[in-house]
Enzyme design. Structure first.
Site, PDB file in Angstrom:
ATOM      1  N   ASP A 135       0.828  -1.261   0.037  1.00 46.77           N
ATOM      2  CA  ASP A 135       0.009   0.108   0.075  1.00 46.77           C
ATOM      3  C   ASP A 135       0.748   1.250  -0.066  1.00 46.77           C
ATOM      4  O   ASP A 135       0.284   2.425  -0.093  1.00 46.77           O
ATOM      5  CB  ASP A 135      -1.115   0.102   1.229  1.00 46.77           C
ATOM      6  CG  ASP A 135      -0.150   0.004   2.428  1.00 46.77           C
ATOM      7  OD1 ASP A 135       0.615  -0.941   2.530  1.00 46.77           O
ATOM      8  OD2 ASP A 135      -0.571   0.723   3.320  1.00 46.77           O
ATOM      9  N   ASP A 187      -9.244 -59.903 -38.861  1.00 41.35           N
ATOM     10  CA  ASP A 187     -10.617 -59.629 -38.590  1.00 41.35           C
ATOM     11  C   ASP A 187     -11.345 -60.876 -38.205  1.00 41.35           C
ATOM     12  O   ASP A 187     -11.279 -62.004 -38.856  1.00 41.35           O
ATOM     13  CB  ASP A 187     -11.309 -59.285 -40.280  1.00 41.35           C
ATOM     14  CG  ASP A 187     -12.678 -58.420 -40.028  1.00 41.35           C
ATOM     15  OD1 ASP A 187     -12.832 -57.428 -39.632  1.00 41.35           O
ATOM     16  OD2 ASP A 187     -13.649 -59.531 -39.969  1.00 41.35           O
ATOM     17  N   ASN A 233     -22.686 -61.253 -31.674  1.00 41.15           N
ATOM     18  CA  ASN A 233     -23.397 -60.037 -31.020  1.00 41.15           C
ATOM     19  C   ASN A 233     -25.064 -60.225 -31.505  1.00 41.15           C
ATOM     20  O   ASN A 233     -25.846 -60.269 -30.152  1.00 41.15           O
ATOM     21  CB  ASN A 233     -23.248 -58.586 -31.608  1.00 41.15           C
ATOM     22  CG  ASN A 233     -21.917 -58.185 -31.202  1.00 41.15           C
ATOM     23  OD1 ASN A 233     -21.520 -58.455 -30.052  1.00 41.15           O
ATOM     24  ND2 ASN A 233     -21.253 -57.054 -31.832  1.00 41.15           N
ATOM     25  N   GLU A 289     -14.208 -55.497 -35.076  1.00 46.88           N
ATOM     26  CA  GLU A 289     -13.535 -56.722 -34.720  1.00 46.88           C
ATOM     27  C   GLU A 289     -12.261 -56.696 -35.616  1.00 46.88           C
ATOM     28  O   GLU A 289     -11.839 -57.979 -35.962  1.00 46.88           O
ATOM     29  CB  GLU A 289     -14.649 -57.744 -34.915  1.00 46.88           C
ATOM     30  CG  GLU A 289     -15.022 -57.875 -36.583  1.00 46.88           C
ATOM     31  CD  GLU A 289     -16.216 -57.153 -36.947  1.00 46.88           C
ATOM     32  OE1 GLU A 289     -16.580 -56.189 -36.210  1.00 46.88           O
ATOM     33  OE2 GLU A 289     -17.030 -57.474 -37.723  1.00 46.88           O
TER      34      GLU A 289
HETATM   35 MG   LIG Z   1       1.608  -2.023   4.240  1.00 49.72          MG
END
Ligand SMILES: [Mg+2]
Length: 458
Positions: A10, A330, A338, A373
């Site tokens: 400050d 493959d 499936n 696959e």
């Molecule tokens: Mg200060």
């Protein structure tokens, strides 16, 4: 090292003084006159270090620091508090607020710059990790805003090395209230204990009778196993040589003897939090990498990685005039698995066929799942005959190995069709290689499946 430092005070004259000192040492400087401005400057400029005045009207340095450490955007930036106070209670307050250290006014330049350099070194490492971690944020691996700087670190493990048995006992008892602590009074054995103990922090005294504590700390910083463990040095109040020397080679912080236990607790917590943050970034990064390049189901590399790697291998093989082969595999009539048993069973089949592929290839070969696959194996330094033989081995293994599935049928038998291709002379490409293997695979399928077909080099 060029770095950006945020100076907060400050009193304009104080700001100016620090600005001049830092600029002379080739640091870049931004400034703020109060806590609010400090936070907005920090968020905007992302400095490498913040020098923060304690006594400021409005919001004091403690509060400012606490707010900074709660903000994941800037919580990783080291904060050094600048204060006229040398009161221990205030130092503890600052450390509790998350400050990394204190310097007292009037500022001792050597101490200040040793501090700054040491904190910046750590930050460079964190920045590197944070950058990598951005990818994880984008991929959703790490929840945004996760802030390990405020996490609870009790239960972490600490190694204390001090041959002053009375002091060692006091330190370890105090630390044991929050942490797992191992005390070592014979420094000779400390190396192997440190290397094998998986510690989050090492506290070492510089006042050892027969051993140079600094040398010990320096050894820890140079060894692979202990390099990333933060080190807190216990130093004598007058021993600024040890402090500076230690900070120079990477000691993370120091505690002045006689030890104030609250200050020690605060410094210990800061160091462990920083380490945990670093560990979290590293492991996020590794997870991201492995997720980015591997196929979840099979653990094989994914198509993305294959494509990148294929071009590298092709270039390498052409440059070194070495053979390179590629096979595409493959699974025959996979769709029926499936359709008949569902996708879960389908996944079990793919996983086990992938395992067979992994088992039958060499460690230098690279197995990847191309998608669905379809699998690819890249085989460096492998000629057409060897590659066809390898493909035939895989084909036979799949044909003769029943696949166990979690279904009342118990097991399924599958076969694979395989196309093999080899790298041609100059001008060939990874995509060309893949394409020829794919055409060979197509012939294998058309030729009745459960077959290996080799592409003819053109
Ligand atoms: Mg200060």
């Amino acid at each position: 090292m060029s770095a950006l430092v945020l100076v907060v005070d400050d009193v304009p004259a104080n700001v100016k003084l620090l600005e001049v000192k830092l600029t002379n040492e080739y640091y870049d400087v931004v400034t703020a006159k109060d806590g609010f401005e400090a936070i907005s400057q920090a968020k905007q400029h992302k400095p490498d270090l913040i020098l923060l005045d304690v006594m400021m009207p409005g919001m004091d340095g403690f509060e400012t620091c606490r707010k900074m450490k709660e903000d994941p955007d800037i919580s990783h930036i080291p904060v050094v508090m600048v204060t006229a106070l040398s009161d221990i209670a205030d130092r503890v307050r600052g450390l509790e607020a998350g400050a990394d250290d204190f310097v007292t006014k009037p500022i001792n330049d050597i101490a200040l710059f040793a501090r700054v350099k040491s904190l910046l070194r750590i930050k460079v490492l964190l920045d590197e990790l944070r950058m990598r971690d951005k990818t994880s944020l984008q991929m959703g691996v790490l929840a945004e805003g996760q802030n390990t700087f405020t996490q609870d670190v009790s239960g972490s493990s600490i190694l204390v090395i001090d041959d002053d048995v009375v002091q060692l006992k006091r330190l370890t008892e105090r630390l044991a209230q929050d942490y797992k602590v191992e005390g070592v009074s014979k420094p000779e054995g400390a190396n192997s204990i440190a290397a094998n103990g998986n510690f989050d922090l090492i506290i070492v005294s510089t006042q050892l009778a027969d051993t140079d504590g600094l040398r010990l700390a320096s050894h820890f910083k140079s060894q692979e196993e202990t390099r990333n463990i933060p080190i807190l040095m216990l130093v004598d109040e007058d021993d600024s040589r040890a402090m500076l020397k230690g900070l120079e080679f990477g000691v993370n912080d120091y505690i002045i003897m006689p030890v104030d236990y609250n200050e020690m607790a605060a410094r210990v917590k800061t160091q462990i939090r920083r380490k945990k943050y670093q560990d979290a970034l590293k492991s996020n990064y590794q997870q991201t990498i492995s997720r980015a390049i591997t196929d979840n189901l099979t653990g094989l590399y994914n198509r993305h990685y294959l494509n990148a790697h294929l071009d590298n291998l092709v270039r390498q093989a052409l440059n070194n005039n070495k053979p390179l082969s590629l096979i595409i595999l493959d699974v025959d009539h996979f769709k029926s698995v499936n359709d008949t048993y569902g996708h879960d069973i389908g996944d079990q089949v793919l996983k086990q066929i992938a395992d067979m592929v992994i088992k039958s290839i060499r460690s230098a070969d690279l197995g990847a799942r191309l998608g669905g696959e379809e699998f690819v194996v890249l085989m460096p330094e492998t000629d057409s005959q060897q590659a066809s033989d390898a493909a035939e081995r895989i084909r036979k293994m799949v044909e003769s190995t029943p696949i166990k599935v979690a279904h009342e049928v118990g097991q399924i038998n599958k076969t694979v069709s395989i196309g093999v291709a080899f790298l041609n002379e100059m001008g060939d490409s990874g995509q060309g290689l893949l394409k020829r293997a794919d055409e060979a695979l197509y012939k294998a399928k058309n030729g009745g499946r459960n077959k290996v077909v080799s592409a003819i080099s053109e």
